[in-house]
Design an enzyme around this catalytic site. Structure first.
Site, PDB file in Angstrom:
ATOM      1  CG  PHE A 150      -1.779   1.033   1.360  1.00  0.00           C
ATOM      2  CD1 PHE A 150      -3.129   0.740   0.846  1.00  0.00           C
ATOM      3  CD2 PHE A 150      -1.650   2.038   2.157  1.00  0.00           C
ATOM      4  CE1 PHE A 150      -4.436   1.742   1.108  1.00  0.00           C
ATOM      5  CE2 PHE A 150      -2.540   3.015   2.333  1.00  0.00           C
ATOM      6  CZ  PHE A 150      -3.884   2.990   1.685  1.00  0.00           C
ATOM      7  CB  THR A 153       4.433   6.898   3.586  1.00  0.00           C
ATOM      8  OG1 THR A 153       3.351   6.837   4.464  1.00  0.00           O
ATOM      9  CG2 THR A 153       5.388   7.891   4.111  1.00  0.00           C
ATOM     10  N   PRO A 155       9.043  10.151   0.393  1.00  0.00           N
ATOM     11  CG  PRO A 155      10.885   9.428  -0.814  1.00  0.00           C
ATOM     12  CD  PRO A 155       9.382   9.478  -0.827  1.00  0.00           C
ATOM     13  CG  LEU A 268      -4.030   5.368   6.318  1.00  0.00           C
ATOM     14  CD1 LEU A 268      -3.532   6.764   6.515  1.00  0.00           C
ATOM     15  CD2 LEU A 268      -2.932   4.121   6.345  1.00  0.00           C
ATOM     16  N   GLY A 369      20.166  -6.282  33.224  1.00  0.00           N
ATOM     17  CA  GLY A 369      21.089  -6.501  31.800  1.00  0.00           C
ATOM     18  C   GLY A 369      20.381  -7.486  31.052  1.00  0.00           C
ATOM     19  CD  GLU A 392      -0.948   2.078   9.026  1.00  0.00           C
ATOM     20  OE1 GLU A 392      -1.406   2.771   8.479  1.00  0.00           O
ATOM     21  OE2 GLU A 392      -0.331   1.057   8.550  1.00  0.00           O
ATOM     22  N   GLY A 393      -0.268   7.148  11.293  1.00  0.00           N
ATOM     23  CA  GLY A 393      -0.315   8.502  12.007  1.00  0.00           C
ATOM     24  C   GLY A 393       0.421   8.403  13.134  1.00  0.00           C
TER      25      GLY A 393
HETATM   26  P1  TGC Z   1      -8.148  16.523   4.987  1.00  0.00           P
HETATM   27  O1  TGC Z   1      -7.299  16.863   3.443  1.00  0.00           O
HETATM   28  O2  TGC Z   1      -9.104  17.469   5.308  1.00  0.00           O
HETATM   29  O3  TGC Z   1      -9.401  15.255   4.502  1.00  0.00           O
HETATM   30  C1  TGC Z   1      -9.164  14.478   3.301  1.00  0.00           C
HETATM   31  C2  TGC Z   1     -10.723  13.982   3.181  1.00  0.00           C
HETATM   32  O4  TGC Z   1     -10.603  12.577   3.861  1.00  0.00           O
HETATM   33  C3  TGC Z   1     -11.704  12.578   4.726  1.00  0.00           C
HETATM   34  N1  TGC Z   1     -10.714  11.890   6.239  1.00  0.00           N
HETATM   35  C4  TGC Z   1     -11.499  10.776   6.241  1.00  0.00           C
HETATM   36  N2  TGC Z   1     -12.082   9.939   5.993  1.00  0.00           N
HETATM   37  C5  TGC Z   1     -12.092   8.726   6.602  1.00  0.00           C
HETATM   38  N3  TGC Z   1     -11.384   8.241   7.727  1.00  0.00           N
HETATM   39  C6  TGC Z   1     -10.646   9.173   8.170  1.00  0.00           C
HETATM   40  N4  TGC Z   1     -10.065   8.950   9.222  1.00  0.00           N
HETATM   41  C7  TGC Z   1     -10.608  10.753   7.531  1.00  0.00           C
HETATM   42  N5  TGC Z   1      -9.825  11.499   7.923  1.00  0.00           N
HETATM   43  C8  TGC Z   1     -10.303  12.316   6.801  1.00  0.00           C
HETATM   44  C9  TGC Z   1     -12.001  13.912   5.175  1.00  0.00           C
HETATM   45  O5  TGC Z   1     -13.359  13.983   5.556  1.00  0.00           O
HETATM   46  C10 TGC Z   1     -11.999  14.605   3.635  1.00  0.00           C
HETATM   47  O6  TGC Z   1     -12.835  13.912   2.917  1.00  0.00           O
HETATM   48  P2  TGC Z   1     -13.482  14.964   1.722  1.00  0.00           P
HETATM   49  O7  TGC Z   1     -14.775  14.089   1.373  1.00  0.00           O
HETATM   50  O8  TGC Z   1     -13.770  16.278   2.280  1.00  0.00           O
HETATM   51  O9  TGC Z   1     -12.417  15.024   0.598  1.00  0.00           O
HETATM   52  O10 TGC Z   1      -7.577  15.668   5.774  1.00  0.00           O
HETATM   53  P3  TGC Z   1      -7.428  15.928   7.410  1.00  0.00           P
HETATM   54  O11 TGC Z   1      -7.340  17.416   7.527  1.00  0.00           O
HETATM   55  O12 TGC Z   1      -8.829  15.315   7.878  1.00  0.00           O
HETATM   56  O13 TGC Z   1      -6.174  15.110   7.832  1.00  0.00           O
HETATM   57  C11 TGC Z   1      -5.110  15.862   8.175  1.00  0.00           C
HETATM   58  C12 TGC Z   1      -4.262  14.589   8.902  1.00  0.00           C
HETATM   59  C13 TGC Z   1      -3.050  15.222   9.258  1.00  0.00           C
HETATM   60  C14 TGC Z   1      -5.262  14.253  10.147  1.00  0.00           C
HETATM   61  C15 TGC Z   1      -4.268  13.513   7.882  1.00  0.00           C
HETATM   62  O14 TGC Z   1      -3.536  13.779   6.953  1.00  0.00           O
HETATM   63  C16 TGC Z   1      -3.458  12.093   8.334  1.00  0.00           C
HETATM   64  O15 TGC Z   1      -4.246  11.337   8.881  1.00  0.00           O
HETATM   65  N6  TGC Z   1      -2.340  12.013   8.405  1.00  0.00           N
HETATM   66  C17 TGC Z   1      -1.417  11.010   8.743  1.00  0.00           C
HETATM   67  C18 TGC Z   1      -1.237  10.013   7.387  1.00  0.00           C
HETATM   68  C19 TGC Z   1      -0.896   8.551   7.804  1.00  0.00           C
HETATM   69  O16 TGC Z   1      -1.289   8.006   8.751  1.00  0.00           O
HETATM   70  N7  TGC Z   1       0.083   8.288   7.069  1.00  0.00           N
HETATM   71  C20 TGC Z   1       0.734   6.827   7.391  1.00  0.00           C
HETATM   72  C21 TGC Z   1       0.498   5.874   6.172  1.00  0.00           C
HETATM   73  S1  TGC Z   1       1.392   4.465   6.526  1.00  0.00           S
HETATM   74  C22 TGC Z   1       1.959   4.181   5.104  1.00  0.00           C
HETATM   75  O17 TGC Z   1       1.915   4.772   3.795  1.00  0.00           O
HETATM   76  C23 TGC Z   1       2.805   2.925   4.890  1.00  0.00           C
HETATM   77  S2  TGC Z   1       1.675   1.718   4.956  1.00  0.00           S
HETATM   78  C24 TGC Z   1       2.106   0.864   6.204  1.00  0.00           C
HETATM   79  C25 TGC Z   1       3.007  -0.232   5.774  1.00  0.00           C
HETATM   80  O18 TGC Z   1       3.257  -0.397   4.490  1.00  0.00           O
HETATM   81  O19 TGC Z   1       3.788  -0.587   6.545  1.00  0.00           O
END
Ligand code: TGC
Length: 417
Positions: A150, A153, A155, A268, A369, A392-393
């Protein structure tokens, strides 16, 4: 692995008969689960005891992801286990959580495998894919014949996936061409299929983000394992590069649910939910290890367990494990009822990761130890949990999601977005 290392990987709940939680269960956790939930939990525990515990120290030391474990996980129906149809087991969210907890009591890397495969890659196809995409990939992924990853993310875009630079451009004939890079992608070097999220609009346009189903043998797709990790050593995390990766028009995830960042965020949610349970497994295993040790280890002629400071630490650890499981269960029942709010997932992920890493570190300290060797699990768990609290955040992202809900004000950027 040394024979000592093998012998010290104590089975969870050893000596407690059919008890799910063993000595740490001070609040009647066992009584909260149905016979079917218990049966599944004990089946996963047996798998961990038989296939993971005897080998994990060696895999961790040698930084090996044990591919041979995949058919065992598939045999128990653990791959995409909470999904319906297409060869998936259709288990409840609580069962999925209990399985995650048992796997992570073995090692976070093994639980991560199940999360990336089921909660992220398979979920993306199940939630957002076309019927053809589901038929093509889900049965093979449920049986472990095909592995998925998936790619969200990058760089330079971790907490802020809207800042991704990977692009998908559609050519007049309909083909998509992907260019960019992804980082920290679990399983990418062994994956047959990658779900790649890419910007189809202007840079920074959250609504322009779309998902693509990319067979990893497509020319231009390359994955490389990230070396020298001090965490998640029995797992594989990768860099992906995408150079003019040409895909047919129907490679896009077509559902409306995948228009914009809510597409990957919905996946996520699934992975974050599994972590809430999983990390409590690592905490419980750390607790069990140090409870056993403190009963046996004499210091000044008395078992460590007879000292007030040891008992106070054990008591604090047990409180947080009980509270963590009760929280996970509350969220799991809500998820099964269809009432789970994403902010509650942030509450669970932030709290349970924070407490699990504190417990694993405390357990390491109590082992003295000896705790810095692979003969005992707590430091391995603590090191793994550094990754789990980050992916995942991060802790900070989940604190700010909770803060936004409490105050009504987004504080992710200095501009107050
Ligand atoms: P925003 O831009 O305002 O929202 C975008 C759209 O997403 C909706 N939304 C959600 N929908 C479902 N579940 C959730 N938890 C949601 N959070 C937001 C939101 O309603 C909006 O929808 P629409 O219809 O208006 O377009 O974004 P935000 O301001 O809500 O989010 C900001 C923030 C910082 C919380 C978000 O960007 C975030 O969660 N960042 C962290 C990202 C993260 O967890 N990254 C890690 C990914 S892990 C990975 O890639 C590697 S996979 C794991 C592996 O391979 O080991």
């Amino acid at each position: 692995m040394t024979s000592t290392a093998a012998s010290k990987q104590t089975p969870s709940g050893a000596g407690t008969g059919e008890s799910l939680f063993g000595a740490v269960d001070l609040t009647g956790l066992d009584g909260q689960f149905t016979p079917a939930e218990k049966e599944l939990t004990l089946a996963v525990r047996s798998l961990v005891d038989e296939h993971i515990r005897p080998n994990i120290a060696q895999w961790y030391e040698q930084a090996v992801f044990p591919r041979e474990i995949i058919p065992e996980l598939a045999r128990l129906g653990l791959l995409g286990m909470h999904l319906e149809g297409y060869g998936c087991a259709g288990k409840s969210s609580v069962e999925y959580g209990l399985a995650a907890s048992e796997l992570e009591a073995g090692d976070s890397g093994l639980r991560t495998f199940v999360s990336v495969q089921g909660s992220l890659a398979m979920s993306a196809i199940h939630k957002h894919g076309s019927e053809e995409q589901k038929q093509r990939w889900l049965p093979a992924m449920a049986s472990g014949e095909a592995i998925g990853c998936f790619g969200l993310t990058e760089p330079t875009a971790g907490s802020d996936p809207a800042g991704m630079r990977t692009t998908a451009a559609q050519e007049p004939g309909g083909d998509w061409v992907l260019n960019g890079a992804k980082r920290w992608i679990g399983l990418a070097t062994i994956a047959d299929v990658a779900i790649i999220w890419a910007q189809t609009g202007e840079p920074g346009d959250a609504r322009g983000v779309r998902g693509f189903v990319v067979p990893t043998d497509t020319p231009g797709f390359q994955a490389e394992a990230i070396p020298s990790k001090l965490s998640m050593r029995a797992s594989v995390q990768c860099d992906i590069s995408l150079e003019d990766v040409r895909l047919p028009a129907d490679a896009i995830l077509p559902a409306d649910s995948a228009l914009g960042l809510k597409g990957p965020f919905a996946c996520l949610n699934e992975a974050r939910y599994g972590i809430i349970w999983g990390v409590m497994g690592a905490a419980r295993d750390s607790f069990d290890a140090v409870l056993d040790y403190s009963g046996e280890r004499l210091q000044f002629g008395t078992p460590l367990a007879g000292y007030q400071l040891t008992q106070a630490k054990l008591a604090d650890m047990a409180l947080e494990i009980n509270k963590g499981y009760l929280l996970a269960l509350q969220l799991g029942r809500a998820k099964d009822a269809g009432t789970l709010d994403p902010v509650a997932i942030s509450v669970g992920k932030l709290n349970n990761c924070r407490e699990a890493i504190a417990i694993a570190r405390e357990a390491r300290e109590m082992l003295g130890g000896n705790g810095i060797t692979l003969d005992h699990s707590p430091l391995r768990h603590a090191n793994n949990l550094e990754s789990v609290r980050t992916y995942e955040g991060t802790d900070e992202v989940h604190a700010l999601i909770i803060g936004r809900t409490l105050t009504g004000i987004g504080a992710f950027t200095a501009a107050g977005k």
